[in-house]
Every structure is written in structure tokens, then in C-alpha cells.
Scaffold this motif. Sequence first.
Motif, PDB file in Angstrom:
ATOM      1  N   UNK A   1       5.847   3.313   0.871  1.00 15.73           N
ATOM      2  CA  UNK A   1       6.792   4.425   0.904  1.00 15.73           C
ATOM      3  C   UNK A   1       6.771   5.002   2.324  1.00 15.73           C
ATOM      4  N   UNK A   2       7.768   5.778   2.729  1.00 19.54           N
ATOM      5  CA  UNK A   2       7.740   6.379   4.070  1.00 19.54           C
ATOM      6  C   UNK A   2       6.740   7.537   4.136  1.00 19.54           C
ATOM      7  N   UNK A   3       5.478   7.213   4.367  1.00 20.83           N
ATOM      8  CA  UNK A   3       4.437   8.205   4.585  1.00 20.83           C
ATOM      9  C   UNK A   3       3.986   8.147   6.028  1.00 20.83           C
TER      10      UNK A   3
ATOM     11  N   UNK B   1      -1.354  -8.765  -0.717  1.00 21.95           N
ATOM     12  CA  UNK B   1      -2.603  -8.021  -0.828  1.00 21.95           C
ATOM     13  C   UNK B   1      -2.239  -6.647  -1.381  1.00 21.95           C
ATOM     14  N   UNK B   2      -2.853  -6.275  -2.492  1.00 21.04           N
ATOM     15  CA  UNK B   2      -2.443  -5.084  -3.228  1.00 21.04           C
ATOM     16  C   UNK B   2      -3.568  -4.052  -3.195  1.00 21.04           C
ATOM     17  N   UNK B   3      -3.194  -2.806  -2.866  1.00 20.72           N
ATOM     18  CA  UNK B   3      -4.157  -1.710  -2.807  1.00 20.72           C
ATOM     19  C   UNK B   3      -3.865  -0.707  -3.918  1.00 20.72           C
ATOM     20  N   UNK B   4      -4.924  -0.237  -4.589  1.00 22.44           N
ATOM     21  CA  UNK B   4      -4.797   0.904  -5.484  1.00 22.44           C
ATOM     22  C   UNK B   4      -4.342   0.605  -6.893  1.00 22.44           C
ATOM     23  N   UNK B   5      -4.398  -0.644  -7.335  1.00 21.56           N
ATOM     24  CA  UNK B   5      -3.995  -0.979  -8.698  1.00 21.56           C
ATOM     25  C   UNK B   5      -4.716  -2.266  -9.096  1.00 21.56           C
ATOM     26  N   UNK B   6      -5.087  -2.384 -10.357  1.00 21.29           N
ATOM     27  CA  UNK B   6      -5.728  -3.604 -10.842  1.00 21.29           C
ATOM     28  C   UNK B   6      -4.746  -4.770 -10.723  1.00 21.29           C
ATOM     29  N   UNK B   7      -5.253  -5.877 -10.222  1.00 18.63           N
ATOM     30  CA  UNK B   7      -4.390  -7.015  -9.886  1.00 18.63           C
ATOM     31  C   UNK B   7      -4.450  -8.072 -10.968  1.00 18.63           C
ATOM     32  N   UNK B   8      -3.280  -8.615 -11.332  1.00 21.22           N
ATOM     33  CA  UNK B   8      -3.235  -9.770 -12.208  1.00 21.22           C
ATOM     34  C   UNK B   8      -3.609 -11.013 -11.421  1.00 21.22           C
ATOM     35  N   UNK B   9      -4.496 -11.807 -11.954  1.00 21.30           N
ATOM     36  CA  UNK B   9      -5.023 -12.966 -11.246  1.00 21.30           C
ATOM     37  C   UNK B   9      -3.922 -13.958 -10.889  1.00 21.30           C
TER      38      UNK B   9
ATOM     39  N   UNK C   1     -11.036  -3.537   5.674  1.00 19.56           N
ATOM     40  CA  UNK C   1     -10.525  -2.222   5.294  1.00 19.56           C
ATOM     41  C   UNK C   1      -8.993  -2.235   5.288  1.00 19.56           C
ATOM     42  N   UNK C   2      -8.408  -1.187   4.713  1.00 20.71           N
ATOM     43  CA  UNK C   2      -6.946  -1.075   4.726  1.00 20.71           C
ATOM     44  C   UNK C   2      -6.426  -1.055   6.166  1.00 20.71           C
ATOM     45  N   UNK C   3      -7.095  -0.281   7.036  1.00 24.34           N
ATOM     46  CA  UNK C   3      -6.631  -0.182   8.424  1.00 24.34           C
ATOM     47  C   UNK C   3      -6.684  -1.537   9.127  1.00 24.34           C
ATOM     48  N   UNK C   4      -7.742  -2.296   8.874  1.00 27.81           N
ATOM     49  CA  UNK C   4      -7.854  -3.618   9.484  1.00 27.81           C
ATOM     50  C   UNK C   4      -6.779  -4.548   8.947  1.00 27.81           C
ATOM     51  N   UNK C   5      -6.525  -4.481   7.650  1.00 27.48           N
ATOM     52  CA  UNK C   5      -5.476  -5.320   7.073  1.00 27.48           C
ATOM     53  C   UNK C   5      -4.109  -4.950   7.630  1.00 27.48           C
ATOM     54  N   UNK C   6      -3.857  -3.657   7.791  1.00 28.97           N
ATOM     55  CA  UNK C   6      -2.573  -3.226   8.339  1.00 28.97           C
ATOM     56  C   UNK C   6      -2.343  -3.851   9.723  1.00 28.97           C
ATOM     57  N   UNK C   7      -3.417  -3.991  10.480  1.00 29.48           N
ATOM     58  CA  UNK C   7      -3.303  -4.586  11.822  1.00 29.48           C
ATOM     59  C   UNK C   7      -3.292  -6.104  11.807  1.00 29.48           C
ATOM     60  N   UNK C   8      -3.454  -6.718  10.617  1.00 28.12           N
ATOM     61  CA  UNK C   8      -3.661  -8.166  10.557  1.00 28.12           C
ATOM     62  C   UNK C   8      -2.629  -8.907   9.724  1.00 28.12           C
TER      63      UNK C   8
ATOM     64  N   UNK D   1       0.824  -1.195   0.000  1.00 25.60           N
ATOM     65  CA  UNK D   1       0.000   0.000   0.000  1.00 25.60           C
ATOM     66  C   UNK D   1       0.858   1.246   0.000  1.00 25.60           C
ATOM     67  N   UNK D   2       0.763   2.040  -1.045  1.00 25.99           N
ATOM     68  CA  UNK D   2       1.609   3.226  -1.204  1.00 25.99           C
ATOM     69  C   UNK D   2       0.825   4.525  -1.039  1.00 25.99           C
ATOM     70  N   UNK D   3      -0.313   4.462  -0.333  1.00 24.08           N
ATOM     71  CA  UNK D   3      -1.043   5.675  -0.014  1.00 24.08           C
ATOM     72  C   UNK D   3      -2.063   6.050  -1.061  1.00 24.08           C
ATOM     73  N   UNK D   4      -2.529   7.311  -0.960  1.00 27.96           N
ATOM     74  CA  UNK D   4      -3.631   7.770  -1.797  1.00 27.96           C
ATOM     75  C   UNK D   4      -3.274   8.026  -3.245  1.00 27.96           C
TER      76      UNK D   4
END
Length: 359
Positions: free
Chosen positions: A273-275, A238-246, A259-266, A215-218
Motif C-alpha cells: 500500500x502507499x505507506x 515472498x510474503x510478510x505478515x500472514x501464514x503462507x500456503x505451501x 530482514x524485511x529491509x534487506x529483502x526490500x533492497x534485494x 509487504x503491507x506494513x505493520x
Amino acid sequence: MPVIWAAISGHGYGHAAQVVPVLNKLGTLVPNLKAVLRTTVPGSFFQDRLTIPWDVQAVRQDVGCVQKGPLQIDIPATWEGHTRFHAQWEQRVEQEVSALKSAGPQVILADTPYLAVCAGDAAGTPTIALANFTWNEVLESFADPHQPHHQAILAAIRQSYGHADLALRITPGLALASCSKVLDIGPIAEPAPSRRQELREHLHLDPTEQVVLIGFGGIPLTSLPWDQMKQMLGYHFIVDGISVQSSPRIHSLSTLPFSFKTLLASVDIVMTKPGYGTIVEAVALGLGVIYVRRYNFADEAPLVSFLHQYGRGHELSLADFSSGHWQPALEAIRHAPTALTPPPCTGADDAARQLVRYF
């Protein structure tokens, strides 16, 4: 009804992620508090995050940096954007002042649009800057000495920040030297509860397999080394923010009931990136972080230092990230020891205690 005006930079989601915990905490101290969110961050970001009543007014508050994906800043386009933004400066300030007078907030919270600080001064509304950096600190290294208007824009930004009644410097942060009064507050993070076992059962994982959240942010990625990822035995991505190749090993966040926040905790590892938001939450969670640096964004250095001082971090070069040479970094972060106990995430409480004085 008490009202707080929250001016939020639309440069990614990091600024909004800092503001939400502060507003949530302030809502426990100020009954019936309502937030006017003056921002281009989509309203969907605040759903299920912000616990007080709120309205979004989608008005641009700043330029920030123009980027080609999350890892490359387009410096000429950034200066062009600021030049256009400042060419209509007086009209923008007048528009904000008019809207402020209509809403009648008790206080302005700005993270980190200097437009709101300048408008608050003109409207006679107290203004609190909430920031781990100011935009002049980011832009200073990009200024061309042969372009006088760059220095003129920087001077205008510094002058605008100087109107803030108080700047709350979030740990870890830059100096905020353009603000006349600065108060240090703790880190801001609001990690979600872990649902690790549910996630692993949903993905049908073997106990030895590791889950990596990318996850590289917004500002979304444009590509990933899919072929190399498919061959990394022992890892699921698990990829956020881009169409995924199957692939059985690669999952789109949008298809998961988390959610992203739940996944981050799991998950076991996050690649990012350093955000501010992801780094500080990962440290609070004790999560291993593989990061790809930009090396020309001013707040990276204190975030990376914070990560290595209090968490588990490993740098992946841009070349290795792009080529899919991830295996050494993945193995290194799995065995990296935890450093010092991180400072408590008191930033939201610290900020709310300052803001409640205006109500």
C-alpha cells in the motif's frame, strides 16, 4: 547522560521507521545519547535498527485509525476509539508529564502523537514534531457533520499540535497547518545494502525469474489469492505478515535469513500500500512498486505523486489484488522506465541538525 524522549505512534510501523534514522544520526552528534521510546511499537522492531541505547515504555500515545487489515479503515470504530481516548485526556496528559519529569529529557521528538506535544508544553520541555501528516489531517475527511463531538476532537488535536516548538515536515508530506512553525526537511529513508545474489541462490532461482516482496506494513493482511499466485510462472513471492500456503513459488519472510529491509533492497518488485517507509525506500532503491490504494487516507496522494515523479510505480485495483489478477501489473512494472532522479534522503540529517541544538 543526555536523553531524548521519542513519542511514536503505534499505528503500524511507519512512524517508527521515520524516527529510527533520525535518532541514529543524532547519536553520532551527541555522545552517550539515550532514547526513551514512548510507544506501543514492539521493542523487537528497534532491535538491529536503533544504534543508540534505548528503553521502550509501552504506553499508548494516540489512536490513529482503527483498521480491518491494511486496506480498510473502520471509520465508526476510529471515532469510538478517539472518543474513549479523549474522555481521559487530562489523566493522560498528567501521566505523560509525570513520566517526562522523571526521565528529564532535553527534548521531545513526536512522530506524530499530539499527546506528547501537549504534555511537553505542560512540562516545559521543548517539543519537536516530526511528521509527513498530522492526525487531524487524516481524520477531517471522516468527520460526520451530525456528530458535534467529531469537530470537538479535531479542534483538540489541532490545539495540541499548535504547542509544538517546531514541526519538521518530511518530504513528501501534507501541510501540517495545525503546527505554528513548520520547517521542510528531505525524505527519510535508510535502505539496507542489497544481498540480491545471496537471496536468489537461497531460493534456487532461474536467472529469468522475478522476486516479488508482498509487504503491507505493520497491520497484517488477512488473505491472499494463493491459487492464482501459484500459477504465475516466472515469479516468486515472498510474503510478510500472514501464514503462507505451501508452494515452491511462495515463501514466508519469517523462514528466510533476511530482514524485511534487506529483502526490500534485494528483490525485483514490491507489492504494497502507499505507506511512507516502503514507498520512499523503494524510490531510493530504484525498485518497482505495485501499490493498492485505500483512497481515504490523506497522505496517499503525495506519496503516489512522489513515486511516479521519481520512481517506478503501477497501481493495482483492490478488486484485481483480491482476485489475483496481477499478471498485467507485474508485466507493466517490469518494463516501466525510471523517472527523474529522486531527491537525496537528507531528512534524518536535517532533523538531527535541528535536534542537536537542545543538547
